[in-house]
Design an enzyme around this catalytic site. Sequence first.
Site, short mmCIF file in Angstrom:
data_model
loop_
_atom_site.label_atom_id
_atom_site.label_comp_id
_atom_site.label_asym_id
_atom_site.label_seq_id
_atom_site.Cartn_x
_atom_site.Cartn_y
_atom_site.Cartn_z
N LYS A 186 -10.88 2.43 4.73
CA LYS A 186 -10.64 3.92 4.73
C LYS A 186 -10.93 4.12 6.39
CE LYS A 186 -7.96 4.45 1.87
NZ LYS A 186 -7.62 3.48 0.63
C1 LIG Z 1 -6.89 4.15 -0.96
C2 LIG Z 1 -5.81 5.21 -1.37
C3 LIG Z 1 -6.51 5.61 -2.88
C4 LIG Z 1 -7.89 4.89 -3.52
O1 LIG Z 1 -8.64 5.12 -2.87
P1 LIG Z 1 -9.47 4.48 -3.65
O2 LIG Z 1 -10.57 5.09 -3.11
O3 LIG Z 1 -9.49 3.24 -3.46
O4 LIG Z 1 -9.87 4.66 -5.14
C5 LIG Z 1 -5.10 6.40 -2.52
N1 LIG Z 1 -3.79 6.50 -1.71
C6 LIG Z 1 -4.02 6.12 -1.21
C7 LIG Z 1 -2.35 6.44 0.26
C8 LIG Z 1 -4.76 5.08 -0.99
O5 LIG Z 1 -4.20 4.54 0.63
#
Ligand SMILES: *Cc1c(COP(=O)(O)O)cnc(C)c1O
Length: 405
Positions: A186
């Site tokens: 992210k």
């Molecule tokens: C990455 C992501 C999540 C979840 O995040 P994690 O930390 O990997 O559990 C939820 N929604 C979207 C759109 C994402 O890209």
Amino acid sequence: MPGFELFGDEERKEVNDVLETGILMRYGFDGPRKGIWKAQELEKVITETFGSKYAQLVSSGTAALTTALAALGVGAGDEVIMPSFTFVASFEAVLSVGAVPVIVDIDESLTLKPEAVRKAITPKTRCIMPVHMCGSMANLDALTQICNEHKLFLLEDACQSIGASYKGRALGTIGHAGAFSFDFVKTITCAEGGAVLTNSEDIYDKCDGYSDHGHDHMGVDRGADLHPFIGYNFRISELHAAVGLAQIRKLDTFLSIQKKNHTILKNILLQVPEISFRVILDENGDSCTFLSWFLPTEEITREVVSELKARNIYAGNFYWYDNNWHYIRRWQHLKNANALGALNNAQTAALSRLNDTDFSASDAIMGRCISTLINLSSTEEQLQEKGNKIVAVVREVLEKKLAVV
Ligand SMILES: *Cc1c(COP(=O)(O)O)cnc(C)c1O
């Protein structure tokens, strides 16, 4: 994106602060921790950076969505409207609180299509969950209006859009609650982590308790805490929070690099009139983690994707339409309700209906869409080269296809 590209001494220093004391847990141990409270510090920086009254750190973005849904009181029998293009975490969170994911079409903003949301509302609808995919925003004015008319909660999944905004307000802070993810790929990362943002003290208090076994955090020590409701363990550790603290301080740098690189790449693709771009409702608020673009037909798009692969220049491009994680078309495990244990009846019935639901409006968009990741570490020369190679492939494919006609 992603923040791990610029990992360094700042992250190491923050982690070392925690390692010096050995107190890896975010709660308690007040004496031995010698004033080191990384999770609390990061929560404060999150509220200051994004302008929300409260932030609750948790162990992942999925946990943030789950915690937020629980805090909004969403549970068995309730319906949550979400888009066909998202990450599997969206429906996982809805199912985990016992609710029903109602999946509807997107539009060329690559986010919830407001008219499709309206059509999906039933007396059981409790919450609308827009997902700000690939760094940019859903139509929050239209969705807020729908929520107000029908007295529904608005939960923003801003996991992919940290640092983006809509009309001057940070994504994730506009609805009743918003979720961030700090997983490894992210915009900012702490390996695994997430946050719920909210302006409501009540929602925040519930998130605080829910993510830590229902503790009210009012006792003189953990053993003296009361448990006004049932919670779970979605806590973040001090080590993870420490990394997040170093990363969030670099967010402005990340965003300015992303904007610069996005502009360079977009200007190159603009040379091809047949290429169009994702609708961005507030260009100033785009976090520019991806450049998402469309070709005229699915056939042309498939040909471009396979040529990019054949020439080894596909890396960093995403054709979500064929992707197992991000688009309804390949969510067979969901459509088959392949849960390890029994789901509730409302969930099973709703999931089986997904097999016959018409997503042709979404298909017509996703079948023509390619998203190009905007890296933090690319040099201007690398971006020019990448853009020029993509343009060359697109032009060749277009010529071939047009010659055939
Ligand atoms: C990455 C992501 C999540 C979840 O995040 P994690 O930390 O990997 O559990 C939820 N929604 C979207 C759109 C994402 O890209």
